[in-house]
Design an enzyme around this catalytic site. Sequence first.
Site, PDB file in Angstrom:
ATOM      1  N   SER A 288       4.131  -8.881  49.847  1.00 26.58           N
ATOM      2  CA  SER A 288       3.248  -9.752  50.635  1.00 26.58           C
ATOM      3  C   SER A 288       3.702 -11.203  50.694  1.00 26.58           C
ATOM      4  CB  SER A 288       1.840  -9.690  50.021  1.00 26.58           C
ATOM      5  OG  SER A 288       1.008 -10.671  50.567  1.00 26.58           O
ATOM      6  N   ASN A 289       3.312 -11.861  51.786  1.00 26.99           N
ATOM      7  CA  ASN A 289       3.472 -13.309  51.931  1.00 26.99           C
ATOM      8  C   ASN A 289       2.609 -14.090  50.945  1.00 26.99           C
ATOM      9  OD1 ASN A 289       5.354 -13.554  53.984  1.00 26.99           O
ATOM     10  ND2 ASN A 289       3.835 -13.660  55.632  1.00 26.99           N
TER      11      ASN A 289
ATOM     12  N   ASP B 131       2.589  -3.844  53.124  1.00 25.90           N
ATOM     13  CA  ASP B 131       2.090  -5.174  53.440  1.00 25.90           C
ATOM     14  C   ASP B 131       0.627  -5.244  53.004  1.00 25.90           C
ATOM     15  OD1 ASP B 131       1.827  -7.749  54.775  1.00 25.90           O
ATOM     16  OD2 ASP B 131       0.681  -6.654  56.291  1.00 25.90           O
ATOM     17  N   LEU B 132       0.153  -6.439  52.670  1.00 21.72           N
ATOM     18  CA  LEU B 132      -1.218  -6.577  52.161  1.00 21.72           C
ATOM     19  C   LEU B 132      -2.214  -6.999  53.260  1.00 21.72           C
ATOM     20  CD1 LEU B 132      -2.788  -6.576  49.372  1.00 21.72           C
ATOM     21  CD2 LEU B 132      -2.497  -9.047  49.408  1.00 21.72           C
ATOM     22  N   TYR B 133      -1.958  -8.188  53.823  1.00 27.41           N
ATOM     23  CA  TYR B 133      -2.930  -8.800  54.737  1.00 27.41           C
ATOM     24  C   TYR B 133      -2.913  -8.111  56.095  1.00 27.41           C
ATOM     25  CZ  TYR B 133      -3.029 -12.460  51.225  1.00 27.41           C
ATOM     26  OH  TYR B 133      -3.153 -13.144  50.048  1.00 27.41           O
TER      27      TYR B 133
ATOM     28  N   ARG C  66      -6.135 -16.708  61.711  1.00 29.96           N
ATOM     29  CA  ARG C  66      -5.080 -15.759  61.365  1.00 29.96           C
ATOM     30  C   ARG C  66      -3.799 -16.037  62.160  1.00 29.96           C
ATOM     31  NH1 ARG C  66      -2.204 -12.613  57.967  1.00 29.96           N
ATOM     32  NH2 ARG C  66      -1.481 -10.687  58.911  1.00 29.96           N
TER      33      ARG C  66
END
Lengths: 229, 229
Positions: free
Chosen positions: A118-119, A10-12, A41
Amino acid sequence: MKHIRAIAFDLYGTLFDVHSVAEQCNERFPGRGREISALWRQKQLEYTWLRSLMNRYVTFEQATEDALRYTCRHLGLALDDTTRDALCEAYLRLKPFAEVPDALRELRRRGLKLAVLSNGSPHSIGAVVDHAGLRDAFDHLLSVDPLRIYKPDDRVYTLAEQAFGVNRTAILFVSSNAWDATGARYFGFPTCWINRADNVFEEMGQRPDWEVGGVDEIVRLFDAANAAT
Amino acid sequence: MKHIRAIAFDLYGTLFDVHSVAEQCNERFPGRGREISALWRQKQLEYTWLRSLMNRYVTFEQATEDALRYTCRHLGLALDDTTRDALCEAYLRLKPFAEVPDALRELRRRGLKLAVLSNGSPHSIGAVVDHAGLRDAFDHLLSVDPLRIYKPDDRVYTLAEQAFGVNRTAILFVSSNAWDATGARYFGFPTCWINRADNVFEEMGQRPDWEVGGVDEIVRLFDAANAAT
């Protein structure tokens, strides 16, 4: 870890610190940076979930901007177009957590294939990764955007299986977001939860296979598992 | 309001005050009632959205219990089985907002059909409505449970259209939850947002057709629209 051939990150919040925008928020709205960043967030995530359920996809950039507008209205802060654009731009220049660049290099040196899952839109993911000089660290940058649905829909996790060409049981999924780790585990990924802030895991019927404090610990777990062979 | 023939009400937070459990929380955990109640509600909603996305439905009672367990672990509060059961039971005896009983009666006197359309299970909805003596106020008590999916999935809103046997454009949907009002409006219901606490609406591309401070104001809006004929 012994059977792991590839890792999807995952990125964020996992590789990059979403709250690194708090500083920019604080410059624009003195004393309110952390409060803005936290609600921003939260709303950003809610909007990805709710829009997925309503089948009303917008890009992650749009959901991020919508969440910022909500946040400022909720907190009674006037948000002009310049500030809005500047803060949304800050989301394209998030900072990686300190251990991330070296740890990614170490994992690749061990022959593992790495991806971001990622989203974010392809543009967002590319911008964040490039800004940190980490483009070469990954074999794949995978975005939900072609599917027009967000995590934790199963179809998103399938993207990693397809890109690596490896069965899900050989792909380690890594996320700091406990809800994302829950979805990945229901999908069938061996899952590692990065718990940097001493949080508790979500109560949705799953537990992570591993819990670590940073990506560097994954390198050590991998080495220990292979040394034990 | 002129073409409205029926009204579908959200239950939790709209007709009944979810934070009326704060009192019981406060008895068990002195001084922490409101904090527990707020996080419990937030997590309860998140779990309904996330489980819908993961296609891992559990009943609303189960999601409510899971959310309470998360909340107490997150806040570092020990939750024994007796306390857990007592607090979950409290969710079956929520208080209606003060104006609700009379306002429902007034709406029915005007020939409108009324329904509850809720994430709750049939058991939960029945218990809450019975405890307040409001069973006779409704023509239908509609639960998401047979669909095994939660709001704001479109299929949920279809339940009201089917039960009333009336086109969605003649059904007023009423919710205090701005995300629910957003989903209902995307579905095609004329939508009234009850905003009791001076909140701001969500930023997901919709605005409610009406915004009121309580159900009694809907009676007045209906009368005004029909007087104007």
